[in-house]
Write a protein that holds these residues in place. Sequence first.
Motif, PDB file in Angstrom:
ATOM      1  N   LYS A   1      29.576  46.711 -25.356  1.00  0.00           N
ATOM      2  CA  LYS A   1      29.632  46.449 -26.509  1.00  0.00           C
ATOM      3  C   LYS A   1      28.905  44.671 -26.836  1.00  0.00           C
ATOM      4  O   LYS A   1      30.087  43.956 -26.654  1.00  0.00           O
ATOM      5  CB  LYS A   1      30.810  47.027 -27.089  1.00  0.00           C
ATOM      6  N   VAL A   2      28.683  44.104 -28.087  1.00  0.00           N
ATOM      7  CA  VAL A   2      28.610  43.084 -28.317  1.00  0.00           C
ATOM      8  C   VAL A   2      29.036  42.943 -29.241  1.00  0.00           C
ATOM      9  O   VAL A   2      29.870  43.546 -30.325  1.00  0.00           O
ATOM     10  CB  VAL A   2      27.184  42.824 -29.009  1.00  0.00           C
ATOM     11  N   GLY A   3      29.769  41.670 -29.172  1.00  0.00           N
ATOM     12  CA  GLY A   3      30.556  40.915 -30.029  1.00  0.00           C
ATOM     13  C   GLY A   3      32.112  41.185 -29.567  1.00  0.00           C
ATOM     14  O   GLY A   3      32.519  40.313 -28.402  1.00  0.00           O
ATOM     15  N   PRO A   4      33.192  39.976 -30.089  1.00  0.00           N
ATOM     16  CA  PRO A   4      34.781  40.124 -29.945  1.00  0.00           C
ATOM     17  C   PRO A   4      35.276  41.353 -29.148  1.00  0.00           C
ATOM     18  O   PRO A   4      35.803  42.183 -29.301  1.00  0.00           O
ATOM     19  CB  PRO A   4      35.560  39.331 -31.475  1.00  0.00           C
ATOM     20  N   TRP A   5      36.105  40.481 -27.687  1.00  0.00           N
ATOM     21  CA  TRP A   5      37.460  41.552 -27.251  1.00  0.00           C
ATOM     22  C   TRP A   5      38.259  40.025 -27.019  1.00  0.00           C
ATOM     23  O   TRP A   5      38.450  39.691 -27.032  1.00  0.00           O
ATOM     24  CB  TRP A   5      36.192  42.002 -25.728  1.00  0.00           C
ATOM     25  N   TYR A   6      39.424  41.733 -26.736  1.00  0.00           N
ATOM     26  CA  TYR A   6      40.561  41.657 -26.845  1.00  0.00           C
ATOM     27  C   TYR A   6      41.848  41.726 -25.911  1.00  0.00           C
ATOM     28  O   TYR A   6      41.142  42.994 -25.269  1.00  0.00           O
ATOM     29  CB  TYR A   6      41.006  41.393 -28.125  1.00  0.00           C
ATOM     30  N   GLU A   7      42.612  40.657 -25.049  1.00  0.00           N
ATOM     31  CA  GLU A   7      43.456  41.616 -24.506  1.00  0.00           C
ATOM     32  C   GLU A   7      44.055  42.234 -24.736  1.00  0.00           C
ATOM     33  O   GLU A   7      45.119  42.239 -25.887  1.00  0.00           O
ATOM     34  CB  GLU A   7      44.406  40.880 -23.629  1.00  0.00           C
ATOM     35  N   LEU A   8      44.682  43.741 -24.334  1.00  0.00           N
ATOM     36  CA  LEU A   8      45.463  44.564 -24.955  1.00  0.00           C
ATOM     37  C   LEU A   8      46.745  44.510 -24.212  1.00  0.00           C
ATOM     38  O   LEU A   8      48.593  44.374 -24.950  1.00  0.00           O
ATOM     39  CB  LEU A   8      45.199  45.694 -24.587  1.00  0.00           C
ATOM     40  N   ILE A   9      46.385  44.325 -22.796  1.00  0.00           N
ATOM     41  CA  ILE A   9      47.273  44.535 -21.532  1.00  0.00           C
ATOM     42  C   ILE A   9      47.070  43.611 -20.628  1.00  0.00           C
ATOM     43  O   ILE A   9      46.227  42.919 -20.324  1.00  0.00           O
ATOM     44  CB  ILE A   9      48.651  45.202 -21.724  1.00  0.00           C
ATOM     45  N   ASN A  10      48.415  42.563 -20.145  1.00  0.00           N
ATOM     46  CA  ASN A  10      48.107  41.692 -18.935  1.00  0.00           C
ATOM     47  C   ASN A  10      49.021  41.893 -17.875  1.00  0.00           C
ATOM     48  O   ASN A  10      50.457  41.336 -18.228  1.00  0.00           O
ATOM     49  CB  ASN A  10      47.343  40.257 -19.223  1.00  0.00           C
ATOM     50  N   THR A  11      49.013  42.075 -16.969  1.00  0.00           N
ATOM     51  CA  THR A  11      50.607  42.371 -15.783  1.00  0.00           C
ATOM     52  C   THR A  11      51.252  41.008 -15.794  1.00  0.00           C
ATOM     53  O   THR A  11      51.554  41.458 -14.956  1.00  0.00           O
ATOM     54  CB  THR A  11      50.442  43.122 -14.972  1.00  0.00           C
ATOM     55  N   ASP A  12      49.949  39.898 -15.748  1.00  0.00           N
ATOM     56  CA  ASP A  12      50.709  38.765 -15.301  1.00  0.00           C
ATOM     57  C   ASP A  12      50.936  38.452 -17.020  1.00  0.00           C
ATOM     58  O   ASP A  12      51.739  36.917 -16.428  1.00  0.00           O
ATOM     59  CB  ASP A  12      48.903  37.603 -14.868  1.00  0.00           C
ATOM     60  N   GLY A  13      51.268  38.772 -18.145  1.00  0.00           N
ATOM     61  CA  GLY A  13      52.118  38.351 -18.347  1.00  0.00           C
ATOM     62  C   GLY A  13      53.878  37.043 -18.341  1.00  0.00           C
ATOM     63  O   GLY A  13      53.909  38.524 -17.741  1.00  0.00           O
ATOM     64  N   SER A  14      54.169  35.936 -18.991  1.00  0.00           N
ATOM     65  CA  SER A  14      55.074  35.729 -18.795  1.00  0.00           C
ATOM     66  C   SER A  14      56.459  36.500 -18.945  1.00  0.00           C
ATOM     67  O   SER A  14      57.175  36.750 -18.623  1.00  0.00           O
ATOM     68  CB  SER A  14      55.160  34.759 -19.460  1.00  0.00           C
ATOM     69  N   CYS A  15      55.823  37.500 -20.241  1.00  0.00           N
ATOM     70  CA  CYS A  15      57.026  38.410 -20.026  1.00  0.00           C
ATOM     71  C   CYS A  15      57.567  39.494 -19.590  1.00  0.00           C
ATOM     72  O   CYS A  15      58.139  40.109 -19.742  1.00  0.00           O
ATOM     73  CB  CYS A  15      56.727  38.709 -22.049  1.00  0.00           C
ATOM     74  N   TYR A  16      56.332  39.703 -18.565  1.00  0.00           N
ATOM     75  CA  TYR A  16      56.940  41.255 -17.891  1.00  0.00           C
ATOM     76  C   TYR A  16      57.387  40.152 -16.915  1.00  0.00           C
ATOM     77  O   TYR A  16      57.150  40.405 -14.905  1.00  0.00           O
ATOM     78  CB  TYR A  16      55.298  41.372 -17.369  1.00  0.00           C
ATOM     79  N   GLY A  17      57.234  38.899 -16.515  1.00  0.00           N
ATOM     80  CA  GLY A  17      57.959  38.072 -14.929  1.00  0.00           C
ATOM     81  C   GLY A  17      56.758  37.235 -14.395  1.00  0.00           C
ATOM     82  O   GLY A  17      56.911  36.897 -13.452  1.00  0.00           O
ATOM     83  N   GLY A  18      55.472  37.339 -14.691  1.00  0.00           N
ATOM     84  CA  GLY A  18      54.215  36.837 -14.383  1.00  0.00           C
ATOM     85  C   GLY A  18      54.295  35.600 -15.092  1.00  0.00           C
ATOM     86  O   GLY A  18      54.688  34.273 -15.480  1.00  0.00           O
ATOM     87  N   SER A  19      52.578  35.007 -13.574  1.00  0.00           N
ATOM     88  CA  SER A  19      52.592  33.948 -14.694  1.00  0.00           C
ATOM     89  C   SER A  19      52.753  32.673 -15.330  1.00  0.00           C
ATOM     90  O   SER A  19      51.850  31.860 -15.713  1.00  0.00           O
ATOM     91  CB  SER A  19      51.560  32.551 -13.108  1.00  0.00           C
ATOM     92  N   GLY A  20      51.396  34.111 -16.636  1.00  0.00           N
ATOM     93  CA  GLY A  20      51.119  33.421 -17.760  1.00  0.00           C
ATOM     94  C   GLY A  20      50.022  33.826 -17.597  1.00  0.00           C
ATOM     95  O   GLY A  20      49.490  32.299 -18.917  1.00  0.00           O
ATOM     96  N   VAL A  21      48.997  33.737 -16.735  1.00  0.00           N
ATOM     97  CA  VAL A  21      47.298  33.448 -16.588  1.00  0.00           C
ATOM     98  C   VAL A  21      46.423  34.598 -17.830  1.00  0.00           C
ATOM     99  O   VAL A  21      46.730  35.545 -17.069  1.00  0.00           O
ATOM    100  CB  VAL A  21      46.435  33.210 -15.519  1.00  0.00           C
ATOM    101  N   ILE A  22      46.958  34.350 -18.751  1.00  0.00           N
ATOM    102  CA  ILE A  22      45.741  35.533 -19.511  1.00  0.00           C
ATOM    103  C   ILE A  22      44.367  34.725 -20.427  1.00  0.00           C
ATOM    104  O   ILE A  22      44.215  33.773 -20.612  1.00  0.00           O
ATOM    105  CB  ILE A  22      46.751  35.244 -20.609  1.00  0.00           C
ATOM    106  N   ASN A  23      44.327  35.607 -21.255  1.00  0.00           N
ATOM    107  CA  ASN A  23      42.697  35.285 -21.537  1.00  0.00           C
ATOM    108  C   ASN A  23      42.802  35.990 -23.635  1.00  0.00           C
ATOM    109  O   ASN A  23      43.085  36.676 -24.114  1.00  0.00           O
ATOM    110  CB  ASN A  23      41.603  36.384 -21.471  1.00  0.00           C
ATOM    111  N   ALA A  24      43.798  34.860 -24.131  1.00  0.00           N
ATOM    112  CA  ALA A  24      43.668  34.536 -25.178  1.00  0.00           C
ATOM    113  C   ALA A  24      42.572  34.123 -26.085  1.00  0.00           C
ATOM    114  O   ALA A  24      41.749  34.159 -26.074  1.00  0.00           O
ATOM    115  CB  ALA A  24      45.144  33.311 -25.437  1.00  0.00           C
TER     116      ALA A  24
END
Length: 750
Positions: A694-717
């Motif tokens: 699909k053409v257009g914008p995409w968004y992260e729904l969840i990223n298991t590396d999120g800092s809120c999960y104890g990850g390093s916080g490398v996300i696609n904001a």
Amino acid sequence: MTNSIESLLEDLKDGCCSRPFDLLGIHDVTTGPPGSHSPGKGKVVRVWRPDALTVHLINLVSEERVGEMRQVASGLFVLGLDASSPLRCYRLEIQSKEHQSFTFIDPWQFGDHVFNPVFVEPYRSYRYMGARLVNIPAVPGPDVQGVMFRIYAPHARSVAVVGSFNGWDARLHPMQGCDDGIWRLFIPHVSTGDLYKFELRNAGGELLPHKSDPYGFYAEQPPGNASIVYDQKHYRWQDQDWRHQGQQHEPMSIYEVHLGSWRREQAFDGSSSGGFGSEGRCLTYRELANELIPYVVEQGFTHIELLPPMEHPFTGSWGYQPVGLYAPTSRFGSPDDFKALVDRCHQSGLGVILDWVPAHFPSDPHGLGRFDGTPLYEYADPRRGWHPDWQTHIYDYGKPAVRDFLISNALFWLDCFHIDGLRVDAVASMLYLDYSRSEGEWEPNVHGGNEHLEAVDFLKRLNETIYGHYPEAVTIAEESTSWPGVSKPTYENGLGFGYKWNMGWMHDSLEYMKHEPQYRRYHHGELMFSMEYHYSEHFILPLSHDEVVHGKGTLLGKMPGDDWRRFASLRAYYGFMFAHPGKKLLFMGAEIGSLTEWNHDGQLDWPLLAEKSERGNYSRGLQQLVRDLNRLYRKYPALHQSDYDTRGFCWVIGDDTEQSVYAFLRRGGSQPPILVVCNFTPEVRHHYRVGVPKVGPWYELINTDGSCYGGSGVINAGSLSTEFVEAHGYEQSLVLTLPPLAAVFLIPDY
């Protein structure tokens, strides 16, 4: 006395009378002197009470004293009556040999009610057998309350009821045998909470160990093993608005629980950290309703699955060696308390699945083994009737009475306890005659094969019956082989289960995760192989208790590296699991990254969550991730609606072996697709291009590396815009930053 009466009396004295009603109670008799040409008619009341010194008979309706009975033989009391006597029901006043006085209603006067034919719906024998509270009308007087006992023992010489109401004296309440193999007796005054067992003698008159009631609804805890009279109709349900859930298009995320070790009521150990001590009592059903249910709801699961809650003598079997198949274990409370737990689950939106064990039963003397002196419930031939791994008996699925006992039990849990489904344990052991047997230790079927045809027929009947009565219920097979059509309908020659555990996915995916990240490239296909056969069954992805016992450690312990890598790998693995087609199952403790192998005598590693340390942060983060994955899974139809439809999944990237990256799409009906990208190495992948539909914008729904999960916080904001660069078969693509050891879920703007 005639020879027939003398014979019955001798059997009574010897404790082996099989037809007490032929002698006892009210009987019409012929009166008059011997040889009389005009004999009269009268009645005689005979009472058997070997502990009595004197017996007086009282009309139950008028309360008039009819007379003192005459002892004509040791224990046998008789009173003659005119044919015109209005006596229909009576009670007895007894002076015992110990000079104690008491009254009771004689059970032998209720023969008409004991032998009245009763319609029994097929596969609902629990409504007839066992100990049932009943009221018998004593017209024109008041109803007589008591318990109707029925037990199936076709090869027994005699059966008697013993219990707390008769001093465990088998002489007092012998049961009446019948041609159908069912022994019967109504005993007045027995009520809820009374303990009882059955005393049987085999065909040769040999006394057998006392047996618990196979249909007993309530049972003692060891060292006692008596059954307990229980009123199945007492509890008032409050789940009228509940509907069964768990159909193939719906989300199903199951939290598997062992009730005795989820959490314990423990005193603080006095340490400065306020930690828990190592000992503590199990929570009751009602305490679990207050603590377990809110927790599971907060974590976002749709169902709880209970390791077998049926009564079992050995705690270390976790319930998988049940003796009381019809009784929820009294370790945690009464059957009403268990109903309250289920009721609260339903009121909170949780379905309840029980582990159910029709594959075998233990050899405890009070159980089903050689029940009437013969192999009544089990196969006589040990090549079919004895399980070498578990040292247990195997049900004889060819016997109608055994099939009825088991299928009736399955319906019992749905009928009486509002259970939403059954996970059938050890199905593989039922399907194969040579299961866990060497050559010469098993007997082929009539066609010369190793398929257990009677067990196959039983499983088909089981599923047809359950779905015939409860179309929205679920049955789940724990089946680890390639038997075809386990979850296909019986009319398509399947076994008829709703779902099957995907043991292959569990094994392959865990083996992949055990490898050090740098070596995963050599095992790339292990994570992809499950999709080669996924559509052959309706699979559930199980990470069950079997993976965290017997020296297997914990799920966290299977991940290589230091704490950061282990928790990151486990988070990525859960992300992959929740994105993979199929329903989900997690054993308790998996959501917090338990550090110690599950111990049924302990509790989960709850102190981890309270630790003010890096490890505590990881544990809390993992718990939050499971909560968010569950909510995501339930919210977006793409992740569950087309689990078993080939249009619901497609690989986008499956060949990036060197970087251990996988990407795939999930689809559900007209809803937008979800892209899932997994990086199973600790390297951050910058500028990673992935083709999208699909053409257009995409968004992260969840990223298991999120800092809120104890990850390093490398996300696609923020918003990610597609580029018109062809990739992976699509005309447009996204450029992503892939976090280390992580799974990323993305969705197009819509």
